[in-house]
Design an enzyme around this catalytic site. Structure first.
Site, PDB file in Angstrom:
ATOM      1  N   LYS A  22       0.851  -1.211   0.000  1.00 31.58           N
ATOM      2  CA  LYS A  22       0.000   0.000   0.000  1.00 31.58           C
ATOM      3  C   LYS A  22       0.880   1.253   0.000  1.00 31.58           C
ATOM      4  O   LYS A  22       0.643   2.192  -0.754  1.00 31.58           O
ATOM      5  CB  LYS A  22      -0.877  -0.030   1.231  1.00 31.58           C
ATOM      6  CG  LYS A  22      -1.380   1.341   1.690  1.00 31.58           C
ATOM      7  CD  LYS A  22      -2.224   1.274   2.935  1.00 31.58           C
ATOM      8  CE  LYS A  22      -1.484   1.515   4.200  1.00 31.58           C
ATOM      9  NZ  LYS A  22      -1.222   2.909   4.567  1.00 31.58           N
ATOM     10  N   ASN A  23       1.926   1.247   0.824  1.00 34.89           N
ATOM     11  CA  ASN A  23       2.725   2.467   1.003  1.00 34.89           C
ATOM     12  C   ASN A  23       3.716   2.702  -0.121  1.00 34.89           C
ATOM     13  O   ASN A  23       4.398   3.721  -0.146  1.00 34.89           O
ATOM     14  CB  ASN A  23       3.447   2.447   2.361  1.00 34.89           C
ATOM     15  CG  ASN A  23       2.463   2.682   3.500  1.00 34.89           C
ATOM     16  OD1 ASN A  23       1.304   3.018   3.256  1.00 34.89           O
ATOM     17  ND2 ASN A  23       2.911   2.472   4.722  1.00 34.89           N
ATOM     18  N   CYS A 121      -3.560  12.438  13.286  1.00 36.75           N
ATOM     19  CA  CYS A 121      -4.345  11.185  13.305  1.00 36.75           C
ATOM     20  C   CYS A 121      -4.080  10.538  14.654  1.00 36.75           C
ATOM     21  O   CYS A 121      -3.366  11.077  15.499  1.00 36.75           O
ATOM     22  CB  CYS A 121      -3.945  10.293  12.133  1.00 36.75           C
ATOM     23  SG  CYS A 121      -2.402   9.464  12.389  1.00 36.75           S
ATOM     24  N   ARG A 126       1.689  14.445  13.278  1.00 39.49           N
ATOM     25  CA  ARG A 126       2.110  14.177  11.889  1.00 39.49           C
ATOM     26  C   ARG A 126       2.053  15.432  11.002  1.00 39.49           C
ATOM     27  O   ARG A 126       1.336  15.512  10.012  1.00 39.49           O
ATOM     28  CB  ARG A 126       1.282  13.049  11.306  1.00 39.49           C
ATOM     29  CG  ARG A 126       1.439  11.773  12.118  1.00 39.49           C
ATOM     30  CD  ARG A 126       0.733  10.605  11.542  1.00 39.49           C
ATOM     31  NE  ARG A 126       1.380  10.134  10.315  1.00 39.49           N
ATOM     32  CZ  ARG A 126       0.843   9.148   9.585  1.00 39.49           C
ATOM     33  NH1 ARG A 126      -0.291   8.604   9.935  1.00 39.49           N
ATOM     34  NH2 ARG A 126       1.468   8.758   8.477  1.00 39.49           N
ATOM     35  N   ASP A 311       5.815   0.452  11.732  1.00 34.82           N
ATOM     36  CA  ASP A 311       4.542  -0.148  11.326  1.00 34.82           C
ATOM     37  C   ASP A 311       4.423  -1.611  11.743  1.00 34.82           C
ATOM     38  O   ASP A 311       3.381  -2.224  11.541  1.00 34.82           O
ATOM     39  CB  ASP A 311       4.357  -0.053   9.806  1.00 34.82           C
ATOM     40  CG  ASP A 311       4.157   1.371   9.365  1.00 34.82           C
ATOM     41  OD1 ASP A 311       4.242   1.645   8.160  1.00 34.82           O
ATOM     42  OD2 ASP A 311       3.942   2.232  10.244  1.00 34.82           O
ATOM     43  N   ARG A 403      -8.150  -0.412   5.544  1.00 35.28           N
ATOM     44  CA  ARG A 403      -7.335   0.592   4.857  1.00 35.28           C
ATOM     45  C   ARG A 403      -6.069  -0.035   4.291  1.00 35.28           C
ATOM     46  O   ARG A 403      -5.522   0.412   3.306  1.00 35.28           O
ATOM     47  CB  ARG A 403      -6.936   1.706   5.832  1.00 35.28           C
ATOM     48  CG  ARG A 403      -8.109   2.462   6.384  1.00 35.28           C
ATOM     49  CD  ARG A 403      -7.657   3.660   7.137  1.00 35.28           C
ATOM     50  NE  ARG A 403      -6.760   4.473   6.323  1.00 35.28           N
ATOM     51  CZ  ARG A 403      -6.340   5.678   6.674  1.00 35.28           C
ATOM     52  NH1 ARG A 403      -6.734   6.195   7.810  1.00 35.28           N
ATOM     53  NH2 ARG A 403      -5.536   6.367   5.890  1.00 35.28           N
TER      54      ARG A 403
HETATM   55  C1  EPZ Z   1       4.933   6.913   6.222  1.00 35.78           C
HETATM   56  O1  EPZ Z   1       4.228   7.947   6.886  1.00 35.78           O
HETATM   57  C2  EPZ Z   1       3.993   5.720   6.172  1.00 35.78           C
HETATM   58  N1  EPZ Z   1       2.811   6.067   5.383  1.00 35.78           N
HETATM   59  C3  EPZ Z   1       3.584   5.318   7.591  1.00 35.78           C
HETATM   60  O2  EPZ Z   1       2.769   4.160   7.500  1.00 35.78           O
HETATM   61  C4  EPZ Z   1       4.861   4.968   8.367  1.00 35.78           C
HETATM   62  O3  EPZ Z   1       4.523   4.658   9.693  1.00 35.78           O
HETATM   63  C5  EPZ Z   1       5.828   6.161   8.339  1.00 35.78           C
HETATM   64  O4  EPZ Z   1       6.102   6.544   6.975  1.00 35.78           O
HETATM   65  C6  EPZ Z   1       7.160   5.840   9.011  1.00 35.78           C
HETATM   66  O5  EPZ Z   1       7.768   4.760   8.367  1.00 35.78           O
HETATM   67  C7  EPZ Z   1       2.910   6.062   4.034  1.00 35.78           C
HETATM   68  O6  EPZ Z   1       3.954   5.783   3.457  1.00 35.78           O
HETATM   69  C8  EPZ Z   1       1.667   6.408   3.279  1.00 35.78           C
HETATM   70  P1  EPZ Z   1       7.188  10.222   8.195  1.00 35.78           P
HETATM   71  P2  EPZ Z   1       4.825   9.451   6.883  1.00 35.78           P
HETATM   72  O7  EPZ Z   1       7.049  11.484   7.424  1.00 35.78           O
HETATM   73  O8  EPZ Z   1       5.612   9.684   5.652  1.00 35.78           O
HETATM   74  C9  EPZ Z   1       7.450  13.517  11.619  1.00 35.78           C
HETATM   75  C10 EPZ Z   1       0.932   2.787   7.988  1.00 35.78           C
HETATM   76  O9  EPZ Z   1       0.561   2.260   9.042  1.00 35.78           O
HETATM   77  N2  EPZ Z   1       7.322  14.491  10.521  1.00 35.78           N
HETATM   78  O10 EPZ Z   1       8.320   9.305   7.859  1.00 35.78           O
HETATM   79  O11 EPZ Z   1       3.713  10.357   7.186  1.00 35.78           O
HETATM   80  C11 EPZ Z   1       6.209  12.651  11.798  1.00 35.78           C
HETATM   81  O12 EPZ Z   1       5.276  13.294  12.635  1.00 35.78           O
HETATM   82  C12 EPZ Z   1       1.419   4.224   8.004  1.00 35.78           C
HETATM   83  O13 EPZ Z   1       0.957   2.227   6.869  1.00 35.78           O
HETATM   84  C13 EPZ Z   1       7.374  15.847  10.825  1.00 35.78           C
HETATM   85  O14 EPZ Z   1       7.502  16.247  11.984  1.00 35.78           O
HETATM   86  O15 EPZ Z   1       5.822   9.392   8.109  1.00 35.78           O
HETATM   87  C14 EPZ Z   1       6.774  11.390  12.426  1.00 35.78           C
HETATM   88  O16 EPZ Z   1       6.915  11.591  13.808  1.00 35.78           O
HETATM   89  C15 EPZ Z   1       1.304   4.838   9.382  1.00 35.78           C
HETATM   90  N3  EPZ Z   1       7.282  16.757   9.810  1.00 35.78           N
HETATM   91  C16 EPZ Z   1       8.164  11.269  11.777  1.00 35.78           C
HETATM   92  O17 EPZ Z   1       8.488  12.580  11.282  1.00 35.78           O
HETATM   93  C17 EPZ Z   1       7.136  16.374   8.502  1.00 35.78           C
HETATM   94  O18 EPZ Z   1       7.068  17.255   7.614  1.00 35.78           O
HETATM   95  C18 EPZ Z   1       8.237  10.290  10.608  1.00 35.78           C
HETATM   96  O19 EPZ Z   1       7.174  10.603   9.757  1.00 35.78           O
HETATM   97  C19 EPZ Z   1       7.083  14.982   8.214  1.00 35.78           C
HETATM   98  C20 EPZ Z   1       7.184  14.063   9.237  1.00 35.78           C
END
Ligand code: EPZ
Length: 428
Positions: A22-23, A121, A126, A311, A403
């Site tokens: 999915k991701n 969420c 996030r 995850d 989802r």
């Molecule tokens: C991706 O989310 C995945 N989703 C998530 O999977 C996964 O848990 C996550 O990466 C970490 O591996 C998809 O790929 C669609 P991040 P993403 O940006 O990109 C902070 C699932 O269950 N952050 O790597 O949104 C953020 O809050 C989902 O399939 C900022 O502060 O995660 C988090 O604490 C859940 N500012 C950390 O960084 C930003 O601009 C990592 O987030 C971006 C992120």
């Protein structure tokens, strides 16, 4: 709302087909906006998030053609001949925060984009501040207005060097896509190395993008004037793989995961091996069974790839609830990803949370109970616990599960689980 009923205590044996990731599929779908040619994506999982992204792309004017595969998955042909709308509306984005992945491609293709700010969420606030900061470094002007991101780059984006202060998966993906059509060279330091980012970069290269350093934390992109269509097969879902590996282990079963790739989940395999679970490559995928004797408690800390994936944290915790000894599970990526703890405790687990760490003391067994799903991975950890528990577990709000897990009951029933979905009669 549908609910799933599991009568636990049955060993899983047999084979489970692993669906496409999915991701990986979500950013790949957004990449169709970068060209007016057809992008053909095969092995796309038939899950709710994919349908949400397809609806959003259709709203933007993308022609979406879908062909279901025989048993699992689908092939999508996405053609953004012309982009009719540059707005990703709140009512779509709020359902799926990964909608923010259309921001970079829209900006690169059309010179502006209006994307609703994804709210927080269950697992954390996030924010997308790093996405916006990097896009402004590429020359875009970014304004926030009434809950929307108003991004503009009428003269096009200009390549530059960007260093992410911490790893962001969709942040890397958004900027990678935008940089493909920017003028000049863009270098991304501290880029995410997740296999889903590699899959996206591989597809972009097939579309004519010039990207070096794929798989490393430094991506070098030389912008081009236009991209062409391509055909790309989505890589297998490493989190689904790890989830069903835990299902085999937690029931003391013996299951072959068809299409699974060991190289995508080596950190999970290492942790499972340390806990006494053998994950063995076969010519069809991976075979999972207990080595000898019960699972042992081990410590796990989530980290960006190639570390242990966040995850998979909830699923590993479910396994540790019945392990011999104790386990310390530390969540370093999200600030609130322990919502499954109180629900697992209602099933008899012994878990104490101290800040970012949870101490899990193994118990002889879990007891089925009605439990509440809160987010995608917390939901599946309750299903896993239900498979091992004695008696009946009822998981409510299973729309979270839908989802990201394609036909989870069918895949588990195929290995001998007693699991059934009850569709709630709609009151209207
Ligand atoms: C991706 O989310 C995945 N989703 C998530 O999977 C996964 O848990 C996550 O990466 C970490 O591996 C998809 O790929 C669609 P991040 P993403 O940006 O990109 C902070 C699932 O269950 N952050 O790597 O949104 C953020 O809050 C989902 O399939 C900022 O502060 O995660 C988090 O604490 C859940 N500012 C950390 O960084 C930003 O601009 C990592 O987030 C971006 C992120």
């Amino acid at each position: 709302m549908d609910r799933i009923v599991i009568r636990g205590g049955r060993r899983l044996t047999g084979a489970i087909p692993i669906s496409g990731a999915k991701n990986a599929a979500l950013p790949l779908m957004a990449a169709c906006l970068l060209t007016d040619q057809p992008l053909v994506l095969s092995n796309v999982p038939a899950v709710a998030d994919i349908a949400s992204m397809a609806n959003l792309l259709a709203e933007l004017g993308v022609d979406v053609a879908r062909q279901d595969a025989a048993d699992y998955g689908q092939t999508l042909t996405l053609t953004a001949r012309e982009v009719k709308d540059i707005t990703a509306p709140y009512d779509l984005v709020r359902k799926m925060r990964a909608s923010v992945l259309v921001l970079g491609p829209l900006l690169a293709r059309c010179g502006h984009a209006r994307v609703s700010l994804p709210g927080g969420c269950a697992i954390g606030t996030r924010p997308v501040d790093q996405h916006l900061k990097a896009l402004s470094e590429l020359g875009a002007t970014i304004r926030l207005d009434s809950g929307y991101i108003e991004a503009a780059a009428p003269a096009g984006l200009v390549g530059t060097t960007i260093t992410f202060p911490f790893v962001t998966v969709t942040g890397t993906e958004n900027i990678l896509m935008a940089a493909c059509l920017a003028r000049g060279e863009t270098v991304l330091h501290n880029a995410a190395r997740e296999p889903e980012v590699v899959d996206l970069a591989t597809c972009l290269v097939a579309m004519g993008a010039q990207i070096d350093g794929i798989g490393s934390d430094t991506l070098r992109i030389i912008g081009v004037d236009r991209l062409r269509g391509a055909a790309h097969e989505v890589l297998p879902d490493r989190i689904e793989t790890g989830t069903y590996a835990v299902a085999a282990a937690i029931t003391g079963g013996d299951v072959e995961l068809l299409g699974a790739r060991a190289d995508l989940i080596s950190s999970v395999m290492d942790s499972l091996a340390a806990a006494g679970v053998a994950v063995t490559p076969t010519n069809r995928g991976l075979r999972v069974a207990l080595k000898n004797g019960p699972v042992q408690g081990i410590d796990v800390m989530t980290e960006p790839f190639p570390g242990f994936p966040t995850d998979m944290q909830a699923q590993m915790m479910a396994l540790m609830t019945i392990a011999g000894g104790a386990a310390m599970i530390t969540e370093t990526v999200f600030e609130n990803r322990f919502m499954h703890v109180p629900e697992l405790c209602r099933m008899g687990a012994n878990i104490n949370v101290h800040g970012a760490s949870a101490i899990v003391r193994g118990v002889p067994g879990l007891k089925g109970a009605p439990v509440m799903a809160t987010d995608l991975r917390a939901s599946v950890s309750l299903v896993l616990a239900g498979l091992a528990a004695s008696g009946e577990t009822v998981v409510n709000r299973v729309y979270h599960l839908d989802r990201g897990y394609e036909r989870i009951e069918a895949k588990l029933v195929g290995c001998g689980a007693d699991i059934e979905r009850f569709r709630e009669r709609r009151d209207d």
